[in-house]
Design an enzyme around this catalytic site. Structure first.
Site, PDB file in Angstrom:
ATOM      1  N   SER A 166      23.185 -16.608  45.975  1.00 13.84           N
ATOM      2  CA  SER A 166      22.124 -15.593  46.029  1.00 13.84           C
ATOM      3  C   SER A 166      21.593 -15.286  44.629  1.00 13.84           C
ATOM      4  O   SER A 166      22.359 -15.238  43.663  1.00 13.84           O
ATOM      5  CB  SER A 166      22.686 -14.300  46.619  1.00 13.84           C
ATOM      6  OG  SER A 166      23.368 -14.592  47.801  1.00 13.84           O
ATOM      7  N   LYS A 218      21.767 -13.415  57.349  1.00 15.01           N
ATOM      8  CA  LYS A 218      23.095 -13.835  56.913  1.00 15.01           C
ATOM      9  C   LYS A 218      24.068 -13.832  58.087  1.00 15.01           C
ATOM     10  O   LYS A 218      24.942 -14.690  58.194  1.00 15.01           O
ATOM     11  CB  LYS A 218      23.593 -12.908  55.807  1.00 15.01           C
ATOM     12  CG  LYS A 218      22.688 -12.856  54.607  1.00 15.01           C
ATOM     13  CD  LYS A 218      22.484 -14.220  54.017  1.00 15.01           C
ATOM     14  CE  LYS A 218      21.534 -14.186  52.840  1.00 15.01           C
ATOM     15  NZ  LYS A 218      21.266 -15.536  52.341  1.00 15.01           N
ATOM     16  N   TYR A 251      20.355  -1.709  54.248  1.00 15.98           N
ATOM     17  CA  TYR A 251      19.893  -2.741  53.310  1.00 15.98           C
ATOM     18  C   TYR A 251      19.804  -4.126  53.973  1.00 15.98           C
ATOM     19  O   TYR A 251      20.735  -4.550  54.679  1.00 15.98           O
ATOM     20  CB  TYR A 251      20.816  -2.822  52.071  1.00 15.98           C
ATOM     21  CG  TYR A 251      20.512  -4.064  51.288  1.00 15.98           C
ATOM     22  CD1 TYR A 251      19.381  -4.124  50.472  1.00 15.98           C
ATOM     23  CD2 TYR A 251      21.272  -5.215  51.456  1.00 15.98           C
ATOM     24  CE1 TYR A 251      19.048  -5.301  49.828  1.00 15.98           C
ATOM     25  CE2 TYR A 251      20.942  -6.399  50.811  1.00 15.98           C
ATOM     26  CZ  TYR A 251      19.824  -6.432  49.999  1.00 15.98           C
ATOM     27  OH  TYR A 251      19.480  -7.592  49.383  1.00 15.98           O
ATOM     28  N   ARG A 280      13.571  -6.128  46.600  1.00 19.90           N
ATOM     29  CA  ARG A 280      13.186  -7.279  47.431  1.00 19.90           C
ATOM     30  C   ARG A 280      11.754  -7.196  47.932  1.00 19.90           C
ATOM     31  O   ARG A 280      11.195  -6.119  48.073  1.00 19.90           O
ATOM     32  CB  ARG A 280      14.100  -7.332  48.668  1.00 19.90           C
ATOM     33  CG  ARG A 280      15.574  -7.531  48.343  1.00 19.90           C
ATOM     34  CD  ARG A 280      15.853  -8.971  48.014  1.00 19.90           C
ATOM     35  NE  ARG A 280      17.234  -9.226  47.673  1.00 19.90           N
ATOM     36  CZ  ARG A 280      17.878 -10.349  47.962  1.00 19.90           C
ATOM     37  NH1 ARG A 280      17.276 -11.311  48.618  1.00 19.90           N
ATOM     38  NH2 ARG A 280      19.127 -10.533  47.588  1.00 19.90           N
ATOM     39  N   ASP A 300      15.794 -20.137  51.976  1.00 20.31           N
ATOM     40  CA  ASP A 300      17.145 -19.536  51.962  1.00 20.31           C
ATOM     41  C   ASP A 300      18.138 -20.209  52.913  1.00 20.31           C
ATOM     42  O   ASP A 300      19.314 -20.271  52.590  1.00 20.31           O
ATOM     43  CB  ASP A 300      17.028 -18.045  52.321  1.00 20.31           C
ATOM     44  CG  ASP A 300      18.293 -17.256  52.015  1.00 20.31           C
ATOM     45  OD1 ASP A 300      18.905 -17.512  50.966  1.00 20.31           O
ATOM     46  OD2 ASP A 300      18.674 -16.389  52.824  1.00 20.31           O
ATOM     47  N   HIS A 306      23.300 -22.411  53.429  1.00 19.99           N
ATOM     48  CA  HIS A 306      22.571 -21.482  52.554  1.00 19.99           C
ATOM     49  C   HIS A 306      21.712 -22.311  51.595  1.00 19.99           C
ATOM     50  O   HIS A 306      22.021 -22.425  50.415  1.00 19.99           O
ATOM     51  CB  HIS A 306      23.607 -20.636  51.802  1.00 19.99           C
ATOM     52  CG  HIS A 306      23.037 -19.461  51.083  1.00 19.99           C
ATOM     53  ND1 HIS A 306      23.695 -18.829  50.052  1.00 19.99           N
ATOM     54  CD2 HIS A 306      21.884 -18.768  51.256  1.00 19.99           C
ATOM     55  CE1 HIS A 306      22.971 -17.812  49.622  1.00 19.99           C
ATOM     56  NE2 HIS A 306      21.873 -17.761  50.320  1.00 19.99           N
ATOM     57  N   CYS A 311      19.796 -16.974  42.525  1.00 24.27           N
ATOM     58  CA  CYS A 311      19.871 -18.025  41.490  1.00 24.27           C
ATOM     59  C   CYS A 311      18.598 -18.871  41.483  1.00 24.27           C
ATOM     60  O   CYS A 311      18.591 -19.979  40.957  1.00 24.27           O
ATOM     61  CB  CYS A 311      21.076 -18.922  41.720  1.00 24.27           C
ATOM     62  SG  CYS A 311      22.622 -18.150  41.268  1.00 24.27           S
ATOM     63  N   ARG A 371      24.211  -6.502  49.569  1.00 21.67           N
ATOM     64  CA  ARG A 371      25.209  -6.875  50.572  1.00 21.67           C
ATOM     65  C   ARG A 371      26.576  -6.378  50.139  1.00 21.67           C
ATOM     66  O   ARG A 371      26.875  -6.304  48.949  1.00 21.67           O
ATOM     67  CB  ARG A 371      25.248  -8.391  50.749  1.00 21.67           C
ATOM     68  CG  ARG A 371      24.097  -8.954  51.553  1.00 21.67           C
ATOM     69  CD  ARG A 371      24.242 -10.447  51.784  1.00 21.67           C
ATOM     70  NE  ARG A 371      24.143 -11.201  50.559  1.00 21.67           N
ATOM     71  CZ  ARG A 371      25.161 -11.659  49.856  1.00 21.67           C
ATOM     72  NH1 ARG A 371      26.406 -11.477  50.286  1.00 21.67           N
ATOM     73  NH2 ARG A 371      24.972 -12.330  48.739  1.00 21.67           N
TER      74      ARG A 371
HETATM   75  C1  OXD Z   1      21.213 -13.380  49.715  1.00 22.31           C
HETATM   76  C2  OXD Z   1      19.865 -13.220  50.292  1.00 22.31           C
HETATM   77  O1  OXD Z   1      21.838 -12.374  49.328  1.00 22.31           O
HETATM   78  O2  OXD Z   1      19.262 -14.250  50.595  1.00 22.31           O
HETATM   79  O3  OXD Z   1      21.684 -14.520  49.607  1.00 22.31           O
HETATM   80  O4  OXD Z   1      19.418 -12.090  50.502  1.00 22.31           O
HETATM   81 MN    MN Z   2      20.451 -16.044  50.403  1.00 20.81          MN
END
Ligand code: OXD
Ligand code: MN
Length: 601
Positions: free
Chosen positions: A267, A225, A216, A385, A294, A245, A269, A86
């Site tokens: 993100s 998002k 991406y 991913r 998420d 989130h 974590c 991102r």
């Molecule tokens: C993020 C995702 O970047 O979930 O938070 O992809």
């Molecule tokens: Mn996320």
């Protein structure tokens, strides 16, 4: 310009699922007139269409076929090496005034921004196919569910959206024919995937997103998002709910008593790992189930908070995923999965750093180059991913489709902190919990471009995702309390605290069940705790560490509050609040004063 997305011409019956709503038709006509595509493909998301798009993507090298015996129905995509995460610096919230976007968002004036984006989009789909994707976010029968349409010139986006959302007829039906119905307009074009022409722009007042120059995930799967969090949070404030989130998990005791927990972590974590946790042997009979990994949309009903997962799949970070760290994720991604930017082995399998077993002697890395195990070079990108349907998850919660959502007993805020923040503690009450969330911080990860490992304040893990003024967002959280007679308890967790030797003190992963158990005990008013200046901490015997190979000294270190570190931390809270320039609700300033005073007692 290199043609990145050549047009495809489907046989009849595929790509012609045109909805009847005039507002959608007018908008599609307007975007097509601007972008001048070779043809328009109305997606229905059905199997036949998906197979056709996969076949075309293989022909055009958008996808690479994997060994179908090893990973059935799964494919690999390599994004442009300049386009792997991102881009927060190029993400804009274009509210009519800068004040509405607030101090934490990049703002640009909507009129000028539309003009600039129209300029970039002019003729941008020449020689390409324009796909129109109808989708819904949320279970089909939920009052929170939203309709979106995404226009894109990327087949990869269509294939991913089919996994991540409920796509096709279901959205067309839900929208109906009312030209004034609420729906989100999303426009995406790859342009020439040039970082200098990469902008992710949100126009909350128009329920519109325009994303250009990237291929991406988080920049282009506009459901995620962009709609579910940035536009979602804006709508949530207006409409009296919360878009967060957060993962959502269910935890069931051997006696069959069940609680649901929502947890916000920045993100990369470990939200997906926590949401799919398998309790260790010591917790025989306990079960953890996943509602979402998420995003949580939450509403108040009968004085309680209920959550739905608006998504239909997981777009998770691959490196570090193994049968040891997350067996449910490994099972989920063993088939019917799209991989992005992982390594390809010589026998057509996928590989990444942290996968079980030895590294392959040779592979093709995420850039498409030959790779042999070397100390520094990663075979898979750190932000590589998987995109996988939630139905692949063996621990999927049975109530994931429940329109009314699941009742939330606890909210957890967590970050990646090497020091200062204890393993777990409980806020004194909701307002104190909002302060806890508002001041949380985490070390940055590879999920966004920029430095990795720098501590930054990330309130409620929403810093990159709150679609309006953060001060108003905090106030919205405080206001929600007035409608809750049975509010969730609020907690902080930190799995990442390190000892003097630089090693993690806590084993993490499945063992996080021990922390979850204390949280559940607290919700049931059976768990012990000691009062501290920052909140309720487990006492030496409140956290169940039986049969865990951990030193008592480590446990004490994990739960200790170092006054010197906390003086620094509180000073940083002040610095952060000051940086927001006067938008903070008074109640949060009072909370800070209370914290300072408690340390002096
Ligand atoms: C993020 C995702 O970047 O979930 O938070 O992809
Ligand atoms: Mn996320």
């Amino acid at each position: 310009m290199k043609n990145l997305a050549p047009a495809i011409f489907p046989p009849s019956g595929i790509g012609d699922a045109k909805p009847a709503n005039q507002a959608v038709l007018d908008w599609v006509h307007e975007i097509a007139t601007l972008t001048e595509p070779e043809n328009i493909f109305w997606c229905d998301g059905l199997d036949r269409e998906n197979e056709f798009l996969i076949a075309e993507s293989l022909k055009q090298n958008v996808l690479i076929k994997l060994n179908q015996k090893k990973v059935p129905h799964s494919y690999l995509h390599r994004s442009d090496p300049n386009d792997v995460a991102r881009v927060e610096q190029f993400t804009f919230v274009c509210t009519p005034t800068k004040k509405e976007a607030g101090p934490t968002n990049n703002w640009s004036e909507p009129g000028e921004t539309y003009t600039k984006l129209r300029g970039l989009l002019k003729g941008a789909m020449g020689g390409r196919t324009m796909f129109v994707i109808p989708y819904i976010m949320g279970p089909p029968d939920s009052p929170l569910t939203k309709v979106g349409f995404e226009i894109t010139d990327s087949k990869y986006v269509v294939l991913n959206m089919r996994i991540m959302t409920r796509m096709g007829e279901i959205a067309v039906k839900r929208l109906g024919n009312d030209p004034n119905a609420e729906w989100n307009r999303g426009v995406h074009s790859l342009l020439d995937v040039n970082p200098e022409r990469r902008f992710i722009c949100h126009f909350p007042q128009d329920n519109t997103i325009i994303s250009v120059g990237s291929g991406y995930g988080g920049n282009v799967l506009l459901s995620k998002k962009c709609l579910a969090l940035r536009i979602g949070s804006y709508l949530a404030r207006k409409q009296g709910w919360l878009a967060e989130h957060m993962l959502i998990l269910g935890v069931e005791s051997p006696e069959g008593k069940k609680h649901y927990v929502a947890a916000a972590f920045p993100s990369a974590c470990g939200k997906t790992n926590f949401a799919m946790l398998i309790p260790p042997e010591h917790f025989k009979g306990w079960k953890v189930t996943t509602v979402g990994d998420d995003i949580a949309w939450m509403q108040v009903r009968d004085g309680r908070l209920y959550a739905i997962n608006p998504e239909n799949g997981y777009f998770g970070v691959v490196p570090g995923t193994s049968y040891k760290s997350n067996p449910n994720a490994m099972r989920s991604i063993a088939h019917d999965t799209l991989y992005t930017n992982v390594a390809l082995t010589d026998d057509g399998d996928v590989w990444w750093e942290g996968k079980d077993g030895d590294p392959p002697a040779h592979a093709i890395d995420w850039r498409g180059n030959d790779w042999t195990p070397k100390p520094k070079e990663k075979a898979a990108h750190p932000n590589s991913r998987f995109t996988t349907p939630m139905r692949n998850n063996p621990a999927l919660d049975p109530d994931v489709e429940k329109g009314g959502g699941v009742p939330i007993s606890a909210i957890i805020f967590g970050g990646r902190r090497s020091d200062t923040v204890p393993l777990v503690y409980q806020a004194f009450d909701w307002t104190n919990g909002v302060y806890l969330g508002a001041t949380m911080a985490s070390e940055t990860t590879a999920a966004a471009t920029g430095a990795v490992g720098k501590v930054r304040r990330d309130p409620m893990a929403m810093l990159p995702f709150c679609g309006y003024n953060i001060g108003d967002y905090f106030q919205h959280w405080l206001d929600i309390r007035k409608r809750l007679t049975n509010p969730p308890h609020i907690f902080s967790v930190n799995w990442f605290r390190k000892g003097a030797d630089g090693k993690f003190l806590w084993p993490g992963f499945g063992e996080n069940m021990r922390v979850l158990k204390w949280i559940i005990d607290r919700c049931e008013e059976s768990g012990g705790a000691l009062k501290s200046p920052i909140g309720w901490l487990p006492g030496p015997h409140d956290l169940d560490v039986a049969e865990l190979d951990i030193d008592h000294k480590c446990v004490a270190e994990l739960l200790c509050i170092d006054h010197e570190e906390w003086q620094k931390e509180i000073a940083e809270h002040k610095q952060f609040f000051d940086s927001l320039g006067g938008v903070l609700p008074e109640e949060l300033l009072e909370q800070r004063e209370g914290l300072v005073a408690r340390f002096k007692q």
